[in-house]
Design an enzyme around this catalytic site. Structure first.
Site, PDB file in Angstrom:
ATOM      1  N   CYS A   1       6.459   0.103   7.273  1.00  0.00           N
ATOM      2  CA  CYS A   1       5.716   0.900   6.860  1.00  0.00           C
ATOM      3  C   CYS A   1       7.272   1.390   6.014  1.00  0.00           C
ATOM      4  O   CYS A   1       8.864   1.682   6.143  1.00  0.00           O
ATOM      5  CB  CYS A   1       6.029   2.005   6.798  1.00  0.00           C
ATOM      6  SG  CYS A   1       5.200   3.411   6.439  1.00  0.00           S
ATOM      7  N   LEU A   2       6.286   1.031   4.496  1.00  0.00           N
ATOM      8  CA  LEU A   2       8.055   2.141   3.352  1.00  0.00           C
ATOM      9  C   LEU A   2       8.641   3.712   4.030  1.00  0.00           C
ATOM     10  O   LEU A   2       9.794   3.366   3.829  1.00  0.00           O
ATOM     11  CB  LEU A   2       7.265   2.725   1.933  1.00  0.00           C
ATOM     12  CG  LEU A   2       6.726   1.192   1.638  1.00  0.00           C
ATOM     13  CD1 LEU A   2       6.310   1.365   0.435  1.00  0.00           C
ATOM     14  CD2 LEU A   2       7.952   0.322   1.011  1.00  0.00           C
TER      15      LEU A   2
ATOM     16  N   HIS B   1      -2.128   7.974   7.345  1.00  0.00           N
ATOM     17  CA  HIS B   1      -1.248   8.761   6.972  1.00  0.00           C
ATOM     18  C   HIS B   1      -1.863   9.734   7.011  1.00  0.00           C
ATOM     19  O   HIS B   1      -1.248  10.595   6.541  1.00  0.00           O
ATOM     20  CB  HIS B   1      -0.314   7.458   5.880  1.00  0.00           C
ATOM     21  CG  HIS B   1       0.853   7.072   5.825  1.00  0.00           C
ATOM     22  ND1 HIS B   1       2.017   6.963   6.052  1.00  0.00           N
ATOM     23  CD2 HIS B   1       0.863   5.769   6.201  1.00  0.00           C
ATOM     24  CE1 HIS B   1       2.770   6.289   6.787  1.00  0.00           C
ATOM     25  NE2 HIS B   1       1.792   4.853   6.014  1.00  0.00           N
TER      26      HIS B   1
ATOM     27  N   HIS C   1      -3.594   1.412   7.872  1.00  0.00           N
ATOM     28  CA  HIS C   1      -2.896   1.726   8.163  1.00  0.00           C
ATOM     29  C   HIS C   1      -2.866   2.542   7.230  1.00  0.00           C
ATOM     30  O   HIS C   1      -2.119   4.102   7.325  1.00  0.00           O
ATOM     31  CB  HIS C   1      -1.987   0.763   7.596  1.00  0.00           C
ATOM     32  CG  HIS C   1      -0.146   1.083   7.143  1.00  0.00           C
ATOM     33  ND1 HIS C   1       0.739   0.381   8.357  1.00  0.00           N
ATOM     34  CD2 HIS C   1       0.526   2.099   6.448  1.00  0.00           C
ATOM     35  CE1 HIS C   1       1.921   0.659   7.873  1.00  0.00           C
ATOM     36  NE2 HIS C   1       1.795   1.526   6.791  1.00  0.00           N
ATOM     37  N   GLU C   2      -3.245   2.970   5.939  1.00  0.00           N
ATOM     38  CA  GLU C   2      -2.407   3.568   4.685  1.00  0.00           C
ATOM     39  C   GLU C   2      -3.768   4.950   5.682  1.00  0.00           C
ATOM     40  O   GLU C   2      -3.498   6.285   4.593  1.00  0.00           O
ATOM     41  CB  GLU C   2      -3.251   3.439   3.663  1.00  0.00           C
ATOM     42  CG  GLU C   2      -2.577   2.139   2.873  1.00  0.00           C
ATOM     43  CD  GLU C   2      -1.406   1.864   2.993  1.00  0.00           C
ATOM     44  OE1 GLU C   2      -0.757   3.637   3.019  1.00  0.00           O
ATOM     45  OE2 GLU C   2      -0.565   1.161   3.245  1.00  0.00           O
TER      46      GLU C   2
ATOM     47  N   GLY D   1       0.833  -1.170  -0.230  1.00  0.00           N
ATOM     48  CA  GLY D   1      -0.072  -0.290   0.154  1.00  0.00           C
ATOM     49  C   GLY D   1       0.780   1.326  -0.195  1.00  0.00           C
ATOM     50  O   GLY D   1       1.875   1.265   0.790  1.00  0.00           O
TER      51      GLY D   1
ATOM     52  N   GLN E   1       2.408   9.859   1.654  1.00  0.00           N
ATOM     53  CA  GLN E   1       4.409   8.733   1.463  1.00  0.00           C
ATOM     54  C   GLN E   1       5.445   9.538   0.599  1.00  0.00           C
ATOM     55  O   GLN E   1       6.527   9.733   0.590  1.00  0.00           O
ATOM     56  CB  GLN E   1       4.165   7.439   1.804  1.00  0.00           C
ATOM     57  CG  GLN E   1       3.709   7.464   2.730  1.00  0.00           C
ATOM     58  CD  GLN E   1       3.427   5.936   3.036  1.00  0.00           C
ATOM     59  OE1 GLN E   1       2.499   5.270   2.039  1.00  0.00           O
ATOM     60  NE2 GLN E   1       4.429   4.751   3.547  1.00  0.00           N
TER      61      GLN E   1
HETATM   62  O1  GNR Z   1       4.241  -2.389   2.162  1.00  0.00           O
HETATM   63  C1  GNR Z   1       3.579  -2.445   3.743  1.00  0.00           C
HETATM   64  N1  GNR Z   1       3.538  -3.507   4.179  1.00  0.00           N
HETATM   65  C2  GNR Z   1       2.440  -3.647   5.438  1.00  0.00           C
HETATM   66  C3  GNR Z   1       2.661  -4.299   5.886  1.00  0.00           C
HETATM   67  C4  GNR Z   1       1.405  -4.934   7.286  1.00  0.00           C
HETATM   68  C5  GNR Z   1       1.034  -4.114   7.506  1.00  0.00           C
HETATM   69  C6  GNR Z   1       1.068  -2.537   7.006  1.00  0.00           C
HETATM   70  C7  GNR Z   1       1.549  -2.407   5.721  1.00  0.00           C
HETATM   71  S1  GNR Z   1       1.840  -1.163   4.826  1.00  0.00           S
HETATM   72  C8  GNR Z   1       3.088  -1.193   3.863  1.00  0.00           C
HETATM   73  C9  GNR Z   1       3.478   0.105   3.368  1.00  0.00           C
HETATM   74  C10 GNR Z   1       3.457   1.384   3.350  1.00  0.00           C
HETATM   75  O2  GNR Z   1       3.882   1.987   4.350  1.00  0.00           O
HETATM   76  N2  GNR Z   1       1.714   1.989   3.416  1.00  0.00           N
HETATM   77  O3  GNR Z   1       1.575   3.015   3.864  1.00  0.00           O
HETATM   78 NI    NI Z   2       3.363   3.146   5.682  1.00  0.00          NI
END
Ligand code: GNR
Ligand code: NI
Length: 178
Positions: free
Chosen positions: A91-92, A137, A133-134, A46, A51
């Site tokens: 998270c990236l 952000h 999670h997204e 995601g 980001q």
């Molecule tokens: O790549 C991602 N893997 C992930 C794994 C578990 C829960 C959430 C994520 S999101 C993350 C990519 C990211 O940072 N999205 O904002």
């Molecule tokens: Ni993230």
């Protein structure tokens, strides 16, 4: 298409609240395409516009193994949530840190697609976790904010250490290029 650069914690721009998308034009669709390319290249499941330093309410997601289920959510809104579950998240924007976070197990939501058409969906498992999670952000929130103060401090230390190591490795190359 272009691979965009991803902001990393503790960059203050990750704390900005994203504004609603009001115009669904070619520029928006180009941003969405660039976000998909950036997410697949990373690789990640995601990516939120925040980001890549675009402070608009745009998310791209693909939790499939074959990477053939792209999902784009614009102006997403939660309609319902139920249950509780814990899943290890990364998270990236917080590279190398993986910690368990507690979130709703299943959710339903409403969003617009890249043409501005509204749709409703429900999700569970990794998809539900990823959407939550997204959506965080877009509010300037990171998964680190869900952790205990102690775990957050440990993550911050680890990131600082890795960043220092990266700087040391980069320095000779930068000097040679001059
Ligand atoms: O790549 C991602 N893997 C992930 C794994 C578990 C829960 C959430 C994520 S999101 C993350 C990519 C990211 O940072 N999205 O904002
Ligand atoms: Ni993230």
């Amino acid at each position: 298409m272009t691979i965009l650069s991803i902001l990393e914690f503790p960059d203050e721009r990750l704390r900005k609240k994203a504004a609603p998308v009001e115009v669904f034009d070619d520029a928006l669709r180009r941003t969405v395409d660039d976000m998909f390319e950036t997410m697949y290249a990373a690789p990640g499941v995601g990516l939120a516009a925040t980001q890549v330093n675009v402070h608009k309410r745009i998310l791209v997601i693909d939790v499939s193994d074959e990477k053939n289920a792209p999902l784009c959510l614009i102006n997403p809104e939660l309609l319902g949530r139920s249950g509780n579950g814990e899943m290890e998240e990364g998270c990236l924007s917080v590279p190398g840190i993986f910690e368990k976070v507690c979130r709703a197990e299943s959710i339903s939501f409403r969003a617009q697609d890249r043409n501005g058409d509204f749709f409703e969906m429900s999700a569970e498992g990794l998809l539900a976790v990823c959407i939550q999670h997204e959506m965080d952000h877009l509010e300037g929130k990171l998964f680190l904010d869900h952790l205990s103060a102690l775990k957050r401090q440990m993550a911050r230390k680890k990131l600082q250490k890795e960043r220092r190591l990266r700087e040391i490795h980069k320095a000779p190359r930068a000097a040679a290029a001059v």
